[in-house]
Motif scaffolding. Structure first.
Motif, PDB file in Angstrom:
ATOM      1  N   ASP A  73      -2.022 -48.796 -27.593  1.00 22.52           N
ATOM      2  CA  ASP A  73      -2.652 -47.885 -26.676  1.00 22.52           C
ATOM      3  C   ASP A  73      -2.260 -48.139 -25.122  1.00 22.52           C
ATOM      4  OD1 ASP A  73      -4.409 -45.986 -25.706  1.00 22.52           O
ATOM      5  OD2 ASP A  73      -6.036 -47.528 -25.966  1.00 22.52           O
ATOM      6  N   ASP A 106       0.377 -46.305 -22.347  1.00 27.32           N
ATOM      7  CA  ASP A 106       0.217 -45.743 -21.065  1.00 27.32           C
ATOM      8  C   ASP A 106       0.794 -46.434 -19.775  1.00 27.32           C
ATOM      9  OD1 ASP A 106      -1.714 -44.225 -22.104  1.00 27.32           O
ATOM     10  OD2 ASP A 106      -3.528 -44.743 -20.833  1.00 27.32           O
ATOM     11  N   ARG A 116       5.158 -42.552 -29.341  1.00 27.74           N
ATOM     12  CA  ARG A 116       5.008 -42.360 -27.849  1.00 27.74           C
ATOM     13  C   ARG A 116       6.093 -42.568 -27.121  1.00 27.74           C
ATOM     14  NH1 ARG A 116      -1.251 -43.421 -26.438  1.00 27.74           N
ATOM     15  NH2 ARG A 116      -1.986 -41.401 -27.184  1.00 27.74           N
TER      16      ARG A 116
HETATM   17 MN    MN Z   1      -4.884 -44.351 -24.878  1.00 28.95          MN
END
Ligand code: MN
Ligand code: IPM
Length: 350
Positions: free
Chosen positions: A242, A246, A102
């Motif tokens: 996670d 974000d 990410r």
């Molecule tokens: Mn997520």
């Protein structure tokens, strides 16, 4: 190359249509033919086939080279027994997509909350940790032994830690800054994050050119806000990754701009980082950039650099001008008008 498109719930169908239009525009730049097949998942599949991720879809995903995965309204699904499985978790597990990559970087001209230059990649372990739907061989990883008491298991293995560390170091070694931070909470989770850190340290030995540090997850959140330029690649366990991904994306202009690739030894899935936003579904308001940038990650994975560069260039050019942005970024364009702008730029920029 065979791609399987799974639009998902909420804004999924709109942003998938946009992403496929962008892929079509970039086809002439691709070295190989790309064949796209579409299947339903989420509520649409639950209605027709009794499951939010039917076995035939899993089979098709296994047979494809790559998956394009839209957002899902997983939280609103009925229980597993009634067909409400988390398509994202099921696909990650079935396709052995152990690495969730990410990137979060600021875009020229886009308002960002980042305190200075920011260009990081969160490399998140995807198949164990605190995720109750994938960290056990049989049965869920959380349970209630007596009323009012709930337990959750966090599974950390040397195997998964090694794979994710290797993915992180290989990525860090290919970037100009060549820094890697292992993010952990070993001051409290001494055994499990202790194992994670020991394993990452062992992998670090093979990468003397990559500067290595270990940062507690709470401190990492603070540093991302205060001085994001201290980070380059962050490697971490599932739940921490996670949350931090974000945070990192939001600092860089929003989840709407956050590309994300799930990668394993033989499969990849490009997946929007954000949720299905049912409140704006079907209104031509959604920003498709997250899924489009995820597509560019998938194309790069297959060596389709030329197409990926052109798409990314078009996204950057549209984002740089307030007139060619979607409303989440203060612009006036809807999903389809934004997509037309991208397509036009992809087709005309040399
Ligand atoms: Mn997520
Ligand atoms: C993500 C999502 C998923 C996750 C949800 C939908 C289970 O938040 O891809 O980051 O937590 O993995």
């Amino acid at each position: 190359m065979r791609l399987l498109s799974l639009a998902g719930d909420g804004i999924g169908p709109e942003i998938m249509t946009a992403t496929l239009a962008v892929l079509d525009a970039a086809r002439p730049l691709c070295e190989r033919d790309i064949h796209v097949e579409s299947r339903q998942i989420g509520f649409a599949a639950l209605e027709g086939e009794g499951s939010t991720i039917p076995p035939a879809v899993i089979k098709a995903a296994l047979a494809a080279d790559g998956v394009l995965l839209g957002p899902v309204s997983h939280n609103a699904y009925p229980p597993r027994e009634a067909g409400g499985l988390n398509p994202s978790g099921v696909l990650r597990k079935e396709l052995d997509l152990y690495a969730n990559i990410r990137p979060a970087r600021v875009w020229p001209g886009v308002r960002s909350l980042a305190n200075g230059p920011m260009d990081v990649v969160v490399v998140r372990e995807n198949l164990e940790g605190f995720y109750a739907d994938r960290n056990m061989h049989l049965g869920p990883g959380e349970f209630m032994p007596t009323p009012g008491v709930a337990l959750a298991i966090r599974r950390i293995t040397e195997h998964a830690s090694r794979r994710i560390a290797e993915a992180g170091f290989a990525l860090a070694a290919s970037r100009p800054v060549r820094k890697l931070a292992a993010i952990h909470k070993a001051n409290v989770m001494r055994v499990s994050d202790g194992l994670f850190l020991d394993t990452v340290r062992d992998v670090a030995k093979a990468y003397p050119d990559v500067r290595y540090e270990e940062v507690l997850v709470d401190a990492a959140a603070a540093h991302l806000v205060r001085s994001p330029d201290r980070f380059d690649v962050l490697v971490t366990t599932n739940m921490f990754g996670d949350i931090l991904s974000d945070l990192a994306s939001e600092l860089c202009g929003g989840l709407g701009l956050a590309g994300s690739l799930n990668a394993g030894p033989s499969h990849v899935a490009a997946q929007a980082q954000h949720g299905s936003a049912p409140d704006i579904a079907g209104q031509d308001k959604a920003n498709p950039a997250s899924l489009i940038l995820s597509l560019t990650m998938l194309l790069r994975h297959f060596g389709e650099t030329c197409a990926a560069d052109r798409i990314e260039g078009a996204v950057a050019a549209c984002l740089a001008n307030p007139k060619t942005r979607t409303s989440d970024l203060g612009g006036e364009l809807g999903t389809s008008a934004f997509t037309r702008q991208l397509v036009q730029r992809i087709e005309t920029t040399a």
